[in-house]
Design a protein around this motif. Structure first.
Motif, PDB file in Angstrom:
ATOM      1  N   VAL A 116       1.718  21.106  -9.549  1.00 33.00           N
ATOM      2  CA  VAL A 116       1.178  22.189  -8.720  1.00 33.00           C
ATOM      3  C   VAL A 116      -0.254  22.505  -9.139  1.00 33.00           C
ATOM      4  CG1 VAL A 116       1.441  24.624  -8.116  1.00 33.00           C
ATOM      5  CG2 VAL A 116       3.452  23.153  -8.254  1.00 33.00           C
ATOM      6  N   ILE A 117      -0.490  22.590 -10.443  1.00 31.91           N
ATOM      7  CA  ILE A 117      -1.827  22.885 -10.949  1.00 31.91           C
ATOM      8  C   ILE A 117      -2.798  21.772 -10.570  1.00 31.91           C
ATOM      9  CG2 ILE A 117      -3.199  23.253 -13.041  1.00 31.91           C
ATOM     10  CD1 ILE A 117      -1.386  25.589 -12.382  1.00 31.91           C
ATOM     11  N   LEU A 126      -1.948  31.645 -11.768  1.00 27.78           N
ATOM     12  CA  LEU A 126      -0.765  30.817 -11.990  1.00 27.78           C
ATOM     13  C   LEU A 126      -0.670  30.379 -13.444  1.00 27.78           C
ATOM     14  CD1 LEU A 126       1.596  29.640 -10.381  1.00 27.78           C
ATOM     15  CD2 LEU A 126       0.230  27.597 -10.042  1.00 27.78           C
ATOM     16  N   LEU A 127      -1.790  30.030 -14.038  1.00 33.29           N
ATOM     17  CA  LEU A 127      -1.785  29.649 -15.453  1.00 33.29           C
ATOM     18  C   LEU A 127      -1.454  30.837 -16.360  1.00 33.29           C
ATOM     19  CD1 LEU A 127      -4.849  27.250 -15.629  1.00 33.29           C
ATOM     20  CD2 LEU A 127      -2.440  26.658 -15.938  1.00 33.29           C
ATOM     21  N   TRP A 164       6.598  29.279 -19.298  1.00 35.15           N
ATOM     22  CA  TRP A 164       6.694  27.973 -18.645  1.00 35.15           C
ATOM     23  C   TRP A 164       5.713  26.988 -19.280  1.00 35.15           C
ATOM     24  CZ3 TRP A 164       6.301  30.522 -13.208  1.00 35.15           C
ATOM     25  CH2 TRP A 164       7.491  31.195 -12.938  1.00 35.15           C
ATOM     26  N   ILE A 165       4.652  27.523 -19.878  1.00 38.31           N
ATOM     27  CA  ILE A 165       3.676  26.706 -20.610  1.00 38.31           C
ATOM     28  C   ILE A 165       3.748  27.132 -22.072  1.00 38.31           C
ATOM     29  CG2 ILE A 165       1.257  26.130 -20.912  1.00 38.31           C
ATOM     30  CD1 ILE A 165       0.804  26.798 -17.993  1.00 38.31           C
ATOM     31  N   MET A 217       5.371  22.112 -12.827  1.00 40.96           N
ATOM     32  CA  MET A 217       4.264  23.048 -12.843  1.00 40.96           C
ATOM     33  C   MET A 217       2.930  22.303 -12.949  1.00 40.96           C
ATOM     34  SD  MET A 217       3.209  26.117 -12.622  1.00 40.96           S
ATOM     35  CE  MET A 217       4.758  26.939 -12.574  1.00 40.96           C
ATOM     36  N   LYS A 218       2.927  21.202 -13.702  1.00 42.75           N
ATOM     37  CA  LYS A 218       1.682  20.442 -13.866  1.00 42.75           C
ATOM     38  C   LYS A 218       1.220  19.862 -12.542  1.00 42.75           C
ATOM     39  CE  LYS A 218       2.622  19.161 -18.613  1.00 42.75           C
ATOM     40  NZ  LYS A 218       2.883  18.057 -19.548  1.00 42.75           N
ATOM     41  N   SER A 221       2.256  31.570 -15.861  1.00 40.47           N
ATOM     42  CA  SER A 221       3.072  30.528 -16.491  1.00 40.47           C
ATOM     43  C   SER A 221       3.116  30.711 -17.995  1.00 40.47           C
ATOM     44  CB  SER A 221       2.516  29.150 -16.160  1.00 40.47           C
ATOM     45  OG  SER A 221       2.577  28.920 -14.784  1.00 40.47           O
ATOM     46  N   TYR A 222       2.007  31.073 -18.584  1.00 42.08           N
ATOM     47  CA  TYR A 222       1.980  31.325 -20.025  1.00 42.08           C
ATOM     48  C   TYR A 222       2.815  32.562 -20.369  1.00 42.08           C
ATOM     49  CZ  TYR A 222       0.278  32.401 -24.669  1.00 42.08           C
ATOM     50  OH  TYR A 222       0.204  32.696 -26.003  1.00 42.08           O
TER      51      TYR A 222
END
Length: 65
Positions: free
Chosen positions: A4-5, A50-51, A59-60, A1-2, A54-55
């Protein structure tokens, strides 16, 4: 995921500087700067969503809380 960001943030920066280049180079004769900055806005919103997603899905992790 990191990854992609980071790739999306890099794409935002590329779009930002290409918009700056088009503003300077075209001097208002074309709409390439507008298109470039529109792409930057779309990518920024995508990173933001997305962030948040993800939260929400865990995922985060929420560190420090």
């Amino acid at each position: 995921m990191k990854i992609v960001i980071l790739v999306l943030l890099f794409a935002v920066l590329v779009s930002l500087f290409s918009g700056l280049y088009f503003v300077y180079k075209d001097k208002g004769t074309t709409n390439r700067a507008v298109i470039s900055l529109t792409i930057r806005i779309v990518l920024s919103v995508l990173v933001f969503l997305l962030l948040i997603g993800s939260y929400y899905f865990g995922w985060i992790p929420a560190e420090g809380m």
